[in-house]
Every structure is written in C-alpha cells, then in structure tokens.
Design an enzyme around this catalytic site. Structure first.
Site, PDB file in Angstrom:
ATOM      1  N   SER A  79      60.530 -72.867 -21.448  1.00 47.84           N
ATOM      2  CA  SER A  79      59.125 -73.155 -21.731  1.00 47.84           C
ATOM      3  C   SER A  79      58.241 -73.211 -20.501  1.00 47.84           C
ATOM      4  O   SER A  79      57.022 -73.325 -20.622  1.00 47.84           O
ATOM      5  CB  SER A  79      59.033 -74.491 -22.468  1.00 47.84           C
ATOM      6  OG  SER A  79      59.856 -74.469 -23.605  1.00 47.84           O
ATOM      7  N   ASP A 109      52.532 -75.488 -37.745  1.00 46.84           N
ATOM      8  CA  ASP A 109      53.910 -75.412 -37.248  1.00 46.84           C
ATOM      9  C   ASP A 109      54.824 -76.223 -38.142  1.00 46.84           C
ATOM     10  O   ASP A 109      54.865 -77.448 -38.034  1.00 46.84           O
ATOM     11  CB  ASP A 109      53.989 -75.939 -35.810  1.00 46.84           C
ATOM     12  CG  ASP A 109      55.415 -76.100 -35.350  1.00 46.84           C
ATOM     13  OD1 ASP A 109      56.339 -75.484 -35.943  1.00 46.84           O
ATOM     14  OD2 ASP A 109      55.633 -76.848 -34.365  1.00 46.84           O
ATOM     15  N   ASP A 120      61.791 -74.148 -34.001  1.00 43.74           N
ATOM     16  CA  ASP A 120      61.193 -74.904 -32.908  1.00 43.74           C
ATOM     17  C   ASP A 120      62.220 -75.926 -32.429  1.00 43.74           C
ATOM     18  O   ASP A 120      63.057 -76.381 -33.200  1.00 43.74           O
ATOM     19  CB  ASP A 120      59.936 -75.627 -33.392  1.00 43.74           C
ATOM     20  CG  ASP A 120      59.059 -76.090 -32.260  1.00 43.74           C
ATOM     21  OD1 ASP A 120      57.974 -75.502 -32.074  1.00 43.74           O
ATOM     22  OD2 ASP A 120      59.468 -77.033 -31.530  1.00 43.74           O
ATOM     23  N   HIS A 159      55.339 -79.358 -35.071  1.00 47.01           N
ATOM     24  CA  HIS A 159      54.358 -80.110 -34.282  1.00 47.01           C
ATOM     25  C   HIS A 159      53.123 -80.456 -35.093  1.00 47.01           C
ATOM     26  O   HIS A 159      52.176 -81.025 -34.573  1.00 47.01           O
ATOM     27  CB  HIS A 159      53.964 -79.306 -33.033  1.00 47.01           C
ATOM     28  CG  HIS A 159      55.073 -79.241 -32.023  1.00 47.01           C
ATOM     29  ND1 HIS A 159      55.279 -80.201 -31.061  1.00 47.01           N
ATOM     30  CD2 HIS A 159      56.053 -78.334 -31.860  1.00 47.01           C
ATOM     31  CE1 HIS A 159      56.326 -79.880 -30.330  1.00 47.01           C
ATOM     32  NE2 HIS A 159      56.820 -78.739 -30.799  1.00 47.01           N
ATOM     33  N   CYS A 214      55.193 -76.434 -27.846  1.00 48.83           N
ATOM     34  CA  CYS A 214      55.409 -75.962 -29.210  1.00 48.83           C
ATOM     35  C   CYS A 214      55.912 -74.524 -29.190  1.00 48.83           C
ATOM     36  O   CYS A 214      55.226 -73.616 -28.716  1.00 48.83           O
ATOM     37  CB  CYS A 214      54.105 -76.049 -29.989  1.00 48.83           C
ATOM     38  SG  CYS A 214      54.243 -75.313 -31.629  1.00 48.83           S
TER      39      CYS A 214
END
Lengths: 379, 624
Positions: free
Chosen positions: B326, B350, B365, B375, B389
């Site tokens: 990330s 999400d 996720d 999220h 996210c």
C-alpha cells in the site's frame, strides 16, 4: 768453483773506490720505489675495499712495516749464505709441513696452520721461498743444462713438499710452490724434449688426477669457472659479481669509495682475493693499467737483476722469485676476471693478509741481496 | 757428443739463461696482453652490459602506494580509515632456502595454515622481487624478535602498511562496502601502473563505486639496495598522490538510530533528503564486520556468513526487491487525480471486496480479514489513503489500466535502478503490458492490474526506490537521483538537478493531506505512532504478502513459519509542512507496516529533525 778476480781499471775511479750506497746498504732503489708505489696504491684501494674501515688499513700498514723490515734484513744476507742455507731451509720447511699434517690447525676443512705459543704460522708460505732456493742450490752445482737424472731428483724435490701441501688440502698453494720449483728447472735450461714429454704425460694423466686427486670443491670450482651461470646464487655468484664490478668500472671508474658493487656488499671477499675488482670498479681500466704497469716494471727489474747476477744460483733464484710473483699476479687477475678457476690466490702486495706480504717481501729482500752483491766479475 | 769429463761452463749457462729469459719475457708479455685484453673486453667492450647489470643489482624501482582516501559521515565522523599494520613479507628471490626460512619464522611468529595457503597463492602471482606478504598484524613482541633475528633471515621484510579499518563495524557494512585484496581477475582489468604496490581495492559499495577517487595515484622511488636487499638510500622519489577523502551525506546518529530500531530483524531503512537527493541513512540488517574482508576473510568466517539464514551479506536496502504494498497508493491516487479518473470528492462503496464486471472472483480488502467488513459506504481518496482502502484502489487501477498506471508511476523512480552511487543496485519491477509481453511472452490480464493497484502482483521495489518515490511526493515532484557523496576533499560536489514530475498543485496537496492523516487523522492507520510527535509527519503503511520463500531451502520449521509472515513496510516524510526527510522502512516478515515499520520511520525522522544533544556530538567526534 774457481773464483777469480779481474778488475777493470777505470779512468775516473781508483781501485779502492767506495761502494755505492745501494751496495753498502744492499738496497735496490728502483725495486724499492716500485714496491713503495705499489704499497701506497694498495692501501688506498684497501681502504675502499674494506668498507672504509681505517682499522683494516692500519693493520695492513703494520704488516707492511714488518714486511719492509724483513725485506731489508733479508737483503743484508749475502747470496753465498743463502746458498749454504738453502738445503737446511728446505728441510726445515718439509719438517714443518709434516708437522702441519700431524698437529696443524685450520678452518673450513683445511689444515694449513701451525700454532706455536699462540702464534699462527703457515709453513707452505715458507716453502714458497725455500723451493726456489733449494732447486737453485741443487741445479747450480750440476752441469747445465741438467741431465735426466738431475731432472728426476729435482722433480722429487718439487714433488715431496707439493704432495704434503696437497694433503692439507691446499691445491692452489701446492701448484704455486711446484711452479716456483719448475721455473728454476726451466731457467736452468732443461731441454725442450723433456718439457714436451712432460706435457704429453700431464695431458694423459689429467683424467685420473681429475677423478682421484681433486676434492669435490676443487672440481666444483673448475666447473663453476667454465659456466658460472650454472648456479647464480651459489658458487657462480662470486665470479658474476666480480665481472660485473670490473665491467661496470669502464674506462675511468666510478670513483674512489663509489664502487657500488663493492660498497654495497655485492662483491664477496672484496678486501682479500677479489680486491682487483674493487680497483677496477672504482678506478676503471685506467687504474688497472697503472697497476699492471707497476707490476710490469717490477718484473722487468727482477729479470734485469737475474740477467746481471753473477752466478747460476743467483740467476736461478732471481728468475724464480720474479716469475712466481708474476704468476700470482696473473692467476689472481685471471681468476677474478673469470679467465681462471677461483683458487684463492691473493693479489700480491694489494690484498689484505699479513703472511703473504711478509713472504713476498722477504723474496724481494733476497732479490735485492742478489742485485747488490759486490760486482766482482765484469761481464 | 758428450765429453768424457763434463765441466761446468759458466758462459754456456749464462747464454742458456739469457735465451730462457727472453723466452719467459715473451710469455710474460703475452700473458699480460691476455690480461689486458680481458680487462679491456670487460670494461670497454662489454661496459654497457655490466653497467646495466650493476645498476640492476643496486637500484630498484619501488612503487609507493598512495594512501587511500578516508570516508566521513556528514558530521565529520570517520567511517573508513587507514591504520598502520606491520606486515611480514618475503622477497623470494633473496630467500636462500624457503622451507628453512619459513620454519625459522614459524618459531618467531605464529603462522597459520591459512597464512601459508594464501602466501602460496600470492607467491604464484607475484612480480619478480615483489614482497609477498605472509603474515599481517605483527605484534610488538613479534616485531622485536624479527628485528633481532634479521641477520639470519635474508629476504624477510617487515613493513608498516596502511590497512583499511572500519571503526563503525557492521553499522555501515552495507552502506560503505569494503576493500579486499586484489584478486586475479581484478589484476587483469586494473591499470597496471597505478596499482603497482597497491594491494587492496574496493570490492563493493561506496568503496568500489568511488575506487578511482579513493585510490589516488602511485608514486615511485628509486632505491639503492645492498646484496641483502636492504634499502640503503633513496635516489629519486616521486610522491604518490593520496586518494581523495570522501564526505558522505549519511549521518552516523541517524544510521545508528535506524540500526537500533530494526533491532536485529531482517530489514532495511533508507532515509533521504527530498530537497537534494542526499541519503541520510542507508541501513540493511543484519550487517557484518567489514574488517573481516580487508585481508582476505577466512574460509570459516565466510561460510558462517554465507550459511546464515538471515543473509547478512545481502544488502536489502539496494538489492532487496519487495512488493511495495500500500505504500504506493498515494502515487496511484495522484495518478487518478491527474488522469481525471477521480476527484477528491469522488466516493465509492466498499463492501470489503471488489469484483471485476462480469467476473466472480472477489478481490478482498485487507479489512475483510481483520473485521469482516469494508471501509464503508462512501470512501473518498483521503479516507482511502488514511485507512488504506484496497477496494478504492482496485477500482481506480482497473479504470486507469496497467499502462497508464505504469507511465505515471515510472517518473517516481520505481522499477528502475535509482542510480545511487553504490554497487549491485537492483531495479525491481514496475509492470506494464509491454513488460509482460517482453519478459513472459504473455498478454496482460485485467485482474493483474488490480493486484498492482495495491502494490502487489508483479510489482517489486527496493527500499531505496521507495525512499526516492516518497521524496518525489514530499517535494511535490522534484525527483533527485539519490546519492551518498556529499564532498570530495571537503569540496562539496554539485548536487544533481532534479527532474520534475508534473502534477497540479491542488492534487499534491490532496495527497499530502491524506498522508498527513495516516499519522495524525482520527482513523489514520499509523495514528498510534503519530501521537505525541514534536513535528508533523506524513506517511503510508504497506504490508506485503510473502508468496514464496525468498531464501533457499530451509529446514527449521519455526524459522520457516516466521518467514511466511508478511513484510511490513512504511514510507514517510516530515515535517509535513516543509519536508526535510523522506524515509522508507522494510521489515521482512515483520507483519503489518503501520505497527512494525512506522515506529522505526518515526524514530529515524525524529533523530534527524530533532538532532542530538551537544554531548552526543562530542562523543561522536571522539570516537572518530
């Protein structure tokens, strides 16, 4: 043995003329000056060759003082007395040589010295003088040219001490002593056919001599001479380094005390047997020529004395002493420059070493005695 | 013809004697002539030969190796120096009997088997009359004994040599690299003249990269030696030009902090000044003692290093290729803004997973695993970065396409070697459809774009690349080539000019704000780490799944299990308002980036920005 007197009346001098200084003090001035020149030159070279140690020069100078005294003393003895003493000196020398073999001391596997009360003495040196005296004594009273029987006796006289010296073992000295006797034989007029015969015999016997008589190290020396490159760091090192020293001196040399080969320890034995290499390196060919010139004049004077001596004994002794001196010079300069095997012969009157200097100078004393003998015969 | 009674005839005798004298004189003159010819031949004809021989005897040209340049950190703390070390060497040409000499030496100095082994190798490669080292680091007592016995050890030489020493030990092993003895292959490639007399060469790292500057130029002296090879005087001398002293931008204190914070785990920390590209810290752990390599490492030490499962010889900071995870999301977010695919106001739902249109496969996720949900219903870019996210970025990457993603990201320095002034840097991978066609011979599948969108899949980056990319973000587009060298002989090297990554000022601000929120936001993934900081920070965590085992076969079950854990990554810069430091942290198998790597990043930035006390400065200077 008839000695008769025939005096040449001279216009300017009377019969009772006073003898010249040279005759009175038995000094041969040309010879003396030449020897002194050689001595000084030698000391100068020695200072450099010994690594600039004044002590070595002083010690050598002390030997020279003794040697000059011995020479002048030897010059005072009359030729006739030498003649009478010759057999006794010879026999004494023989006895001492036997003594060396029995009680001698030495170093490096050779036994060359007699030690009497702390004083070390090398009888083979005495033989260098005794041999020509003895041979001259023997041959001068024979009819010359010598007959075969006389020659054989002379050869025995030469051979016995030579064999004793070989046993020490000291091949170099044995050869030199023999040669000093053989020279007398030659000068006495030994016929050429005997010489050639002996030559042929020598060639034939050379092989067994090589195999049985020579020690390993002596054979080694000869082989090394033939190809010194064989063992660059071992036996050949000496010759390679001395040739390099001589060659790199060139015409004018590197200058006194500036010889790199000698000053930096590349040259072995630089102050004894190999001192000519120091001279050649630092003084160049000019120095070598000067040295050879002095030697040549000394030889010339020696021959002159021999030619003007009054009887066969004097003549033979003079020739033998002069020629042995020449042979020392030739062998030493030849071996250092790689012409001859390294046999351990010092450069006369230049190399450091007391005994040989005293012996040589005693020889010159005898020469002076011959030279300054009162002229009874006009030739 | 013989008469009956032979009588002595003095006249005849005298005549014979005269004839013989003439004969002998001729011989004498002939022999004197031979002697003269001999000396003439040696001294005149062959003079040149013997003159040369005599000079070769006494004069030797000796190389004077230059003093290797020193290496300092940015505060002048010594990182690499030269220490005198007494070396026992032999000149084989002057040793009369090698076995005998070695035996005699063995009674004085402790000579090991490995000494002898290396000595033999070296003597095979030596130049004539070269001193071949036998034993290093002689003690005082050994030197004294050798001096006393010198007379019976011709060809044995004791020399003071300057030997490289690294006072900081394993702290800088990867940043500096090390020197070692010149090997056969290097010998062939080297400038033979300049390296005559030099025994060591930079093998790796800065020592290798700046070899030319550090080495200097060889000097010579003509020396006169005696028959034993002892130098008597110097005839002529050309001084060597010492190597240049290098000042690196690395900061010992920051380096130390990073090293301590990694705490023996496998990992790397790279800190960089985003305003000029200077590296402030370059740490890879575990390290090793560089001093071991200087005079040839022993086989035992070397195999210990090689067989260590933690791969201490592996420079993770420039060679370690990790999925960035990330940590690349801020860049991709910026790309989305720039391409107009999203706006700061754009939101998406999400649920915890993402599916490609017309496909069943769910891309999950990370929150689904942790708390079973996504999220939220309206995730915007700010939140997507702050909370990290994945679904938001699956969608963004899918709409962007791999090639636009690649093209935008490339100027940030990911996927190609950064050009850092060290050796063995790896490039990582920034995938594109072209890349896949070239390297795999396959077409790009849309699903693969989604993985790349969260920094996984084919994507690989080195810690130093992440530091560079973070610097570009921090400086709003200034891409400096990272470098370690700050000054040569005290003269600052001109900083490289930056290439610029163009983006809208407002878009930079959006990304900066989001990264700020990671530390200081209500729901920031590293808010625990951001708490109580004396300055504002911005960052992004990353967690990279370990798919295969990077190392070779392992048997230790416990170690194996540990090595399946995720890599924890974190990138950060600070202060947020005016960034002066950018950091990338990788902790192998450390788990979540925000928990394991973020604290390290903060410590490093704190150390750099808040500095150290006066006392510590003094202590550092003393240590140098």
């Amino acid at each position: 043995m008839a000695e008769y007197v025939r005096q040449m009346p001279s216009a300017s001098s009377d019969l009772a003329r006073r003898p010249a200084i040279s005759e009175r003090f038995h000094i041969d001035f040309p010879l003396l000056f030449l020897l002194m020149g050689l001595t000084i030159f030698g000391l100068v070279v020695l200072y450099s060759a010994s690594g600039q140690r004044l002590g070595a020069v002083v010690r050598q100078a002390q030997y020279f003082v003794i040697a000059y005294v011995v020479m002048l003393a030897a010059a005072q003895v009359s030729v006739q007395r030498y003649r009478r003493w010759a057999p006794f000196i010879y026999l004494g020398g023989l006895a001492l040589l036997v003594g060396v073999l029995l009680f001698g001391v030495g170093a490096k596997g050779a036994q060359r010295w007699l030690s009497i009360g702390g004083f070390r003495f090398q009888p083979s040196e005495l033989m260098k003088l005794a041999m020509p005296l003895m041979l001259a004594w023997y041959l001068a009273s024979r009819i010359l040219p010598p007959r075969l029987i006389n020659i054989l006796v002379a050869l025995v006289l030469v051979g016995v001490p030579a064999a004793l010296i070989v046993r020490q073992p000291d091949l170099g000295t044995a050869l030199l002593v023999s040669v000093s006797g053989l020279i007398v034989l030659f000068m006495a007029g030994i016929r050429w056919r005997f010489i050639f015969g002996a030559g042929v015999l020598a060639v034939i016997s050379a092989w067994p001599a090589w195999v049985y008589l020579l020690h390993d190290y002596q054979r080694q020396r000869i082989l090394t001479l033939l190809s010194p490159e064989r063992d660059k760091l071992g036996t050949g090192w000496n010759i390679i380094q001395s040739k390099t020293a001589i060659g790199s001196g060139g015409w004018s040399g590197k200058g006194w005390l500036n010889g790199t080969q000698s000053q930096l320890d590349f040259l072995p034995e630089s102050h004894t047997d190999f001192i000519i290499a120091v001279l050649a390196e630092e003084f160049g060919l000019r120095g070598v020529i000067l040295l050879l010139a002095i030697y040549l004049l000394i030889f010339a004077r020696g021959f002159w004395i021999g030619m003007h001596a009054q009887d066969s004994f004097s003549r033979l002794v003079a020739a033998a002493l002069t020629l042995t001196f020449f042979i020392y010079v030739f062998v030493n300069m030849g071996m250092v420059s790689g012409l001859l095997p390294v046999v351990g012969v010092p450069l006369p009157l230049v190399s450091a070493g007391g005994t040989s200097i005293v012996t040589l100078m005693a020889g010159f004393g005898i020469l002076m005695a011959i030279s300054t003998e009162r002229r009874l015969v006009v030739q | 013809m013989a008469p009956a009674v032979a009588l002595k005839d003095p006249y005849l005798e005298s005549r014979i004697y005269g004839a013989r004298t003439v004969f002998v004189l001729v011989i004498v003159i002939a022999l004197m002539g031979i002697l003269m010819a001999r000396y003439f031949s040696l001294q005149i004809t062959q003079y040149e030969i013997y003159r040369t021989e005599s000079d070769r005897n006494r004069v030797q040209l000796q190389p004077l190796p230059p003093k290797r340049g020193l290496i300092y950190d940015r505060n002048g703390v010594l990182l690499a120096e030269n220490r005198p070390s007494f070396v026992l060497s032999l000149v084989l040409e002057r040793v009369p009997d090698l076995d005998e000499t070695l035996q005699a030496l063995g009674e004085i100095v402790e000579i090991t088997e490995s000494d002898l082994e290396k000595f033999e190798t070296r003597s095979r490669r030596r130049r004539p009359y070269e001193e071949v080292p036998l034993h290093f680091r002689l003690s005082e007592a050994e030197r004294a004994l050798l001096a006393v016995n010198r007379y019976r050890l011709p060809g044995v030489v004791v020399d003071a040599q300057l030997i490289r020493h690294y006072p900081q030990g394993d702290l800088f092993s990867h940043a500096l690299g090390y020197v070692g003895r010149i090997n056969e292959e290097e010998q062939r490639q080297l400038d033979e003249v300049d390296y005559r007399g030099t025994n060591h060469i930079g093998k790796i790292g800065v020592e290798k990269y700046y070899e030319e500057q550090l080495h200097g130029n060889v000097g010579y002296q003509n020396v006169e030696t005696n028959a034993l090879g002892r130098v008597l005087r110097v005839l002529e001398r050309t001084d060597p030009v010492p190597g240049a002293d290098l000042t690196l931008s690395l900061d010992v204190t920051v380096q130390e902090t990073a090293f301590a914070a990694l705490d023996g785990r496998r990992g790397a920390v790279v800190a960089m000044d985003p305003n000029n590209g200077e590296l402030i810290a370059l740490v890879s752990t575990p390290g090793f003692d560089s001093n071991l390599f200087v005079n040839g490492i022993s086989a035992r030490d070397y195999s210990a290093l090689r067989e260590n499962l933690d791969l201490p010889l592996f420079n993770r900071a420039v060679q370690g290729q990790y999925p960035p995870g990330s940590t690349v999301k801020p860049i991709f977010g910026l790309a989305g803004l720039e391409y107009g695919l999203i706006t700061p106001e754009f939101t998406m739902r999400d649920p915890g997973w993402y599916t490609l249109p017309g496909e069943d496969r769910r891309f999950r996720d990370w929150t689904l695993r942790v708390r079973g949900t996504g999220h939220g219903k309206a995730v915007d870019l700010h939140q997507a970065i702050e909370e990290s996210c994945d679904v938001y970025f699956y969608d963004l990457a899918h709409r962007m396409g791999i090639d636009r993603l690649h093209d935008f990201t490339e100027p940030f320095g990911l996927g190609t070697p950064t050009g850092l002034d060290t050796t063995n840097e790896r490039g990582g991978i920034l995938p594109s459809s072209e890349w896949k066609r070239r390297s795999r011979g396959q077409v790009w599948f849309p699903g693969e774009t989604l993985n790349v969108g969260i920094g996984q899949g084919y994507m690989l980056a080195t810690p130093v690349q992440l530091a560079v990319a973070t610097s570009v973000l921090a400086s709003r587009g200034q891409h400096y080539t990272p470098h370690l060298l700050r000054a040569i002989n005290g003269e600052a090297v001109t900083a490289p000019t930056a290439s610029v990554v163009e983006a809208d000022e407002a878009n930079w601000q959006v990304i900066h704000d989001a990264m700020h929120a990671v530390f200081h936001g209500q729901r920031g993934s590293a808010r625990a780490v951001g708490r109580g900081s004396a300055f504002t920070m911005a960052g992004k965590s990353g967690t990279a799944q370990v798919i295969g085992i990077a190392q070779d076969e392992e048997y230790d079950a416990e170690a194996l299990e540990e090595r399946y854990r995720d890599h924890g990554l974190f990138v950060a810069f600070a202060p947020y308002e005016d960034p002066r430091i950018a950091v990338a942290v990788v902790v192998e198998n450390g788990g979540g980036g925000s928990t394991v790597a973020a604290p390290i990043a903060r410590e490093v930035m704190e150390r750099y920005l808040l500095g150290q006390s006066q006392d510590e400065n003094q202590e550092l200077a003393d240590r140098g």
